[in-house]
Design a protein around this motif. Structure first.
Motif, PDB file in Angstrom:
ATOM      1  N   ASN A 128      18.489  54.555 -75.285  1.00 43.44           N
ATOM      2  CA  ASN A 128      19.255  54.210 -76.469  1.00 43.44           C
ATOM      3  C   ASN A 128      20.205  53.065 -76.118  1.00 43.44           C
ATOM      4  OD1 ASN A 128      21.193  54.145 -78.484  1.00 43.44           O
ATOM      5  ND2 ASN A 128      21.022  56.350 -78.862  1.00 43.44           N
ATOM      6  N   ILE A 129      20.351  52.087 -77.038  1.00 40.81           N
ATOM      7  CA  ILE A 129      21.209  50.917 -76.805  1.00 40.81           C
ATOM      8  C   ILE A 129      22.653  51.337 -76.625  1.00 40.81           C
ATOM      9  CG2 ILE A 129      22.301  49.184 -78.289  1.00 40.81           C
ATOM     10  CD1 ILE A 129      19.809  47.750 -78.325  1.00 40.81           C
ATOM     11  N   ARG A 130      23.104  52.375 -77.300  1.00 42.63           N
ATOM     12  CA  ARG A 130      24.491  52.832 -77.166  1.00 42.63           C
ATOM     13  C   ARG A 130      24.755  53.416 -75.782  1.00 42.63           C
ATOM     14  NH1 ARG A 130      25.068  56.078 -82.755  1.00 42.63           N
ATOM     15  NH2 ARG A 130      24.430  54.373 -84.044  1.00 42.63           N
ATOM     16  N   SER A 131      23.739  53.933 -75.124  1.00 42.42           N
ATOM     17  CA  SER A 131      23.946  54.548 -73.817  1.00 42.42           C
ATOM     18  C   SER A 131      24.021  53.530 -72.697  1.00 42.42           C
ATOM     19  CB  SER A 131      22.846  55.565 -73.541  1.00 42.42           C
ATOM     20  OG  SER A 131      21.600  54.918 -73.486  1.00 42.42           O
ATOM     21  N   VAL A 132      23.588  52.293 -72.915  1.00 39.35           N
ATOM     22  CA  VAL A 132      23.625  51.270 -71.864  1.00 39.35           C
ATOM     23  C   VAL A 132      25.057  51.027 -71.396  1.00 39.35           C
ATOM     24  CG1 VAL A 132      23.162  48.841 -71.353  1.00 39.35           C
ATOM     25  CG2 VAL A 132      21.460  50.211 -72.527  1.00 39.35           C
ATOM     26  N   PRO A 133      26.040  50.828 -72.304  1.00 38.80           N
ATOM     27  CA  PRO A 133      27.409  50.627 -71.823  1.00 38.80           C
ATOM     28  C   PRO A 133      27.942  51.860 -71.090  1.00 38.80           C
ATOM     29  CG  PRO A 133      27.220  49.921 -74.113  1.00 38.80           C
ATOM     30  CD  PRO A 133      25.937  50.582 -73.736  1.00 38.80           C
ATOM     31  N   ALA A 134      27.554  53.042 -71.509  1.00 41.35           N
ATOM     32  CA  ALA A 134      28.028  54.257 -70.847  1.00 41.35           C
ATOM     33  C   ALA A 134      27.469  54.349 -69.435  1.00 41.35           C
ATOM     34  CB  ALA A 134      27.637  55.474 -71.670  1.00 41.35           C
ATOM     35  N   VAL A 135      26.201  54.014 -69.262  1.00 39.79           N
ATOM     36  CA  VAL A 135      25.578  54.038 -67.938  1.00 39.79           C
ATOM     37  C   VAL A 135      26.244  52.996 -67.056  1.00 39.79           C
ATOM     38  CG1 VAL A 135      23.434  53.568 -66.691  1.00 39.79           C
ATOM     39  CG2 VAL A 135      23.399  54.988 -68.740  1.00 39.79           C
ATOM     40  N   ALA A 136      26.476  51.811 -67.586  1.00 38.82           N
ATOM     41  CA  ALA A 136      27.111  50.743 -66.812  1.00 38.82           C
ATOM     42  C   ALA A 136      28.512  51.160 -66.384  1.00 38.82           C
ATOM     43  CB  ALA A 136      27.150  49.450 -67.628  1.00 38.82           C
ATOM     44  N   ALA A 137      29.243  51.797 -67.259  1.00 39.46           N
ATOM     45  CA  ALA A 137      30.596  52.248 -66.931  1.00 39.46           C
ATOM     46  C   ALA A 137      30.546  53.316 -65.846  1.00 39.46           C
ATOM     47  CB  ALA A 137      31.288  52.780 -68.186  1.00 39.46           C
ATOM     48  N   GLY A 138      29.575  54.198 -65.933  1.00 40.21           N
ATOM     49  CA  GLY A 138      29.416  55.250 -64.915  1.00 40.21           C
ATOM     50  C   GLY A 138      29.097  54.656 -63.552  1.00 40.21           C
ATOM     51  N   MET A 139      28.258  53.647 -63.533  1.00 40.15           N
ATOM     52  CA  MET A 139      27.901  53.007 -62.270  1.00 40.15           C
ATOM     53  C   MET A 139      29.106  52.308 -61.667  1.00 40.15           C
ATOM     54  SD  MET A 139      24.076  51.622 -63.189  1.00 40.15           S
ATOM     55  CE  MET A 139      23.807  50.822 -61.643  1.00 40.15           C
ATOM     56  N   MET A 140      29.943  51.689 -62.500  1.00 41.64           N
ATOM     57  CA  MET A 140      31.137  51.011 -61.999  1.00 41.64           C
ATOM     58  C   MET A 140      32.117  52.025 -61.414  1.00 41.64           C
ATOM     59  SD  MET A 140      31.652  48.038 -64.888  1.00 41.64           S
ATOM     60  CE  MET A 140      33.272  47.625 -64.337  1.00 41.64           C
ATOM     61  N   LEU A 141      32.258  53.184 -62.074  1.00 40.55           N
ATOM     62  CA  LEU A 141      33.142  54.223 -61.549  1.00 40.55           C
ATOM     63  C   LEU A 141      32.619  54.759 -60.210  1.00 40.55           C
ATOM     64  CD1 LEU A 141      34.134  56.291 -64.706  1.00 40.55           C
ATOM     65  CD2 LEU A 141      35.635  54.945 -63.237  1.00 40.55           C
ATOM     66  N   ALA A 142      31.299  54.926 -60.094  1.00 39.63           N
ATOM     67  CA  ALA A 142      30.709  55.411 -58.850  1.00 39.63           C
ATOM     68  C   ALA A 142      30.936  54.405 -57.734  1.00 39.63           C
ATOM     69  CB  ALA A 142      29.221  55.674 -59.042  1.00 39.63           C
ATOM     70  N   ALA A 143      30.795  53.117 -58.041  1.00 42.80           N
ATOM     71  CA  ALA A 143      31.006  52.071 -57.041  1.00 42.80           C
ATOM     72  C   ALA A 143      32.458  52.067 -56.594  1.00 42.80           C
ATOM     73  CB  ALA A 143      30.594  50.712 -57.600  1.00 42.80           C
ATOM     74  N   VAL A 144      33.382  52.248 -57.524  1.00 41.17           N
ATOM     75  CA  VAL A 144      34.803  52.286 -57.175  1.00 41.17           C
ATOM     76  C   VAL A 144      35.077  53.518 -56.309  1.00 41.17           C
ATOM     77  CG1 VAL A 144      37.122  52.582 -58.134  1.00 41.17           C
ATOM     78  CG2 VAL A 144      35.547  50.946 -59.155  1.00 41.17           C
ATOM     79  N   SER A 145      34.479  54.662 -56.648  1.00 44.04           N
ATOM     80  CA  SER A 145      34.683  55.884 -55.881  1.00 44.04           C
ATOM     81  C   SER A 145      34.139  55.737 -54.471  1.00 44.04           C
ATOM     82  CB  SER A 145      34.006  57.067 -56.569  1.00 44.04           C
ATOM     83  OG  SER A 145      34.626  57.316 -57.806  1.00 44.04           O
ATOM     84  N   LEU A 146      32.959  55.100 -54.318  1.00 43.98           N
ATOM     85  CA  LEU A 146      32.377  54.902 -52.995  1.00 43.98           C
ATOM     86  C   LEU A 146      33.222  53.948 -52.171  1.00 43.98           C
ATOM     87  CD1 LEU A 146      28.538  54.706 -53.697  1.00 43.98           C
ATOM     88  CD2 LEU A 146      29.800  56.517 -52.552  1.00 43.98           C
ATOM     89  N   ALA A 147      33.789  52.929 -52.818  1.00 40.91           N
ATOM     90  CA  ALA A 147      34.619  51.973 -52.094  1.00 40.91           C
ATOM     91  C   ALA A 147      35.860  52.654 -51.549  1.00 40.91           C
ATOM     92  CB  ALA A 147      34.991  50.812 -53.014  1.00 40.91           C
ATOM     93  N   GLN A 148      36.329  53.696 -52.188  1.00 45.50           N
ATOM     94  CA  GLN A 148      37.537  54.386 -51.761  1.00 45.50           C
ATOM     95  C   GLN A 148      37.217  55.608 -50.878  1.00 45.50           C
ATOM     96  OE1 GLN A 148      39.431  55.365 -55.415  1.00 45.50           O
ATOM     97  NE2 GLN A 148      40.035  53.255 -55.863  1.00 45.50           N
ATOM     98  N   ALA A 149      35.917  55.901 -50.626  1.00 42.70           N
ATOM     99  CA  ALA A 149      35.531  57.091 -49.864  1.00 42.70           C
ATOM    100  C   ALA A 149      35.940  56.957 -48.403  1.00 42.70           C
ATOM    101  CB  ALA A 149      34.033  57.317 -49.957  1.00 42.70           C
ATOM    102  N   GLN A 150      36.327  58.056 -47.801  1.00 45.39           N
ATOM    103  CA  GLN A 150      36.694  58.125 -46.386  1.00 45.39           C
ATOM    104  C   GLN A 150      35.581  58.860 -45.646  1.00 45.39           C
ATOM    105  OE1 GLN A 150      39.760  57.124 -45.026  1.00 45.39           O
ATOM    106  NE2 GLN A 150      40.273  56.169 -46.978  1.00 45.39           N
ATOM    107  N   THR A 151      35.417  58.604 -44.365  1.00 46.04           N
ATOM    108  CA  THR A 151      34.415  59.324 -43.563  1.00 46.04           C
ATOM    109  C   THR A 151      35.066  59.828 -42.289  1.00 46.04           C
ATOM    110  OG1 THR A 151      33.702  57.323 -42.415  1.00 46.04           O
ATOM    111  CG2 THR A 151      32.485  57.916 -44.405  1.00 46.04           C
ATOM    112  N   ALA A 152      34.502  60.871 -41.755  1.00 45.09           N
ATOM    113  CA  ALA A 152      34.917  61.404 -40.457  1.00 45.09           C
ATOM    114  C   ALA A 152      33.662  61.579 -39.613  1.00 45.09           C
ATOM    115  CB  ALA A 152      35.633  62.735 -40.641  1.00 45.09           C
ATOM    116  N   VAL A 153      33.755  61.297 -38.329  1.00 41.61           N
ATOM    117  CA  VAL A 153      32.611  61.384 -37.433  1.00 41.61           C
ATOM    118  C   VAL A 153      32.930  62.411 -36.352  1.00 41.61           C
ATOM    119  CG1 VAL A 153      31.157  60.117 -35.811  1.00 41.61           C
ATOM    120  CG2 VAL A 153      31.990  58.981 -37.872  1.00 41.61           C
ATOM    121  N   GLY A 154      31.990  63.281 -36.070  1.00 37.48           N
ATOM    122  CA  GLY A 154      32.143  64.269 -35.008  1.00 37.48           C
ATOM    123  C   GLY A 154      30.878  64.347 -34.185  1.00 37.48           C
ATOM    124  N   GLU A 155      30.935  65.116 -33.146  1.00 35.71           N
ATOM    125  CA  GLU A 155      29.770  65.295 -32.273  1.00 35.71           C
ATOM    126  C   GLU A 155      29.431  66.766 -32.167  1.00 35.71           C
ATOM    127  OE1 GLU A 155      30.742  63.623 -28.511  1.00 35.71           O
ATOM    128  OE2 GLU A 155      30.710  61.567 -29.247  1.00 35.71           O
TER     129      GLU A 155
END
Length: 163
Positions: free
Chosen positions: A2-29
Motif C-alpha cells: 500500500n502507498i500509505r505504508s511506504v512512509p511508515a516502513v521508511a520511518a521504521g527503517m530510519m528508527l532502526a538505523a538510529v537504534s543500531l548506531a547507538q547500540a553498545q556491545t560487550a565481548v567476553g571469552e
C-alpha cells in the motif's frame, strides 16, 4: 504494498538505523576443554569345546580383542591359569563339581607349547584401528574315563597399559 505504508516502513527503517548506531556491545571469552584418559577394554569370545570325543583330540578357539581409545602401546596380554588349575600353576582344568577335564591353551592352531602361567600372548593390530586381537586355541586329549557332566572354567586375561 500500500502507498500509505511506504512512509511508515521508511520511518521504521530510519528508527532502526538510529537504534543500531547507538547500540553498545560487550565481548567476553569462554574456555573450552576436555581430558582424554587412556582406556582399553579387553574381551574374549567363549572358548567352547562342545561334546568331547573319546577317540580324538577335541579343539576349540576364541578370539581375544583389546580396544583402546587413541594409539595403544599394549602389545601383549597375560593369560591366567584358570579357576580350576591344579596345582595352581601347572594344569588348566575344566570342572564339573569335583570332576576335572584337563585342557591346554596355545597361540598356534596346531598346538605347540602350552601357554604358561601368566603367559604373555602377543596381540596383532587390526589395520590402522585402535583394535588389537589374537586367537587362543584350546585342546583336550581324548579319554573315555571323563565323567558325564557340563564342565567349565574361567581364565583371567590381563592387559597392562599406560594411562
Amino acid at each position: 504494498m500500500n502507498i500509505r505504508s511506504v512512509p511508515a516502513v521508511a520511518a521504521g527503517m530510519m528508527l532502526a538505523a538510529v537504534s543500531l548506531a547507538q547500540a553498545q556491545t560487550a565481548v567476553g571469552e569462554m574456555g573450552v576443554s576436555a581430558t582424554v584418559s587412556r582406556t582399553c577394554t579387553l574381551s574374549a569370545a567363549p572358548l567352547a569345546f562342545g561334546t568331547l570325543s573319546v577317540s580324538a583330540v577335541t579343539n576349540g578357539s576364541a578370539v581375544v580383542t583389546l580396544v583402546c581409545n587413541g594409539t595403544s602401546t599394549v602389545t601383549t596380554i597375560l593369560v591366567g591359569m584358570g579357576a580350576n588349575a591344579a596345582p595352581p600353576t601347572t594344569q588348566r582344568n575344566l570342572a564339573s563339581g569335583s570332576d576335572l577335564v584337563p585342557y591346554t591353551l596355545h597361540v598356534l592352531e596346531a598346538g605347540g607349547a602350552d601357554i604358561a602361567t601368566e603367559g604373555a600372548v602377543t596381540l596383532v593390530r587390526v589395520g590402522t584401528t585402535n583394535t588389537y586381537n589374537t586367537t587362543l586355541y584350546g585342546k583336550i586329549q581324548p579319554n573315555s574315563a571323563y565323567p558325564m557332566g557340563t564342565y567349565g572354567d574361567t581364565v583371567i586375561l590381563t592387559a597392562v597399559y599406560a594411562p
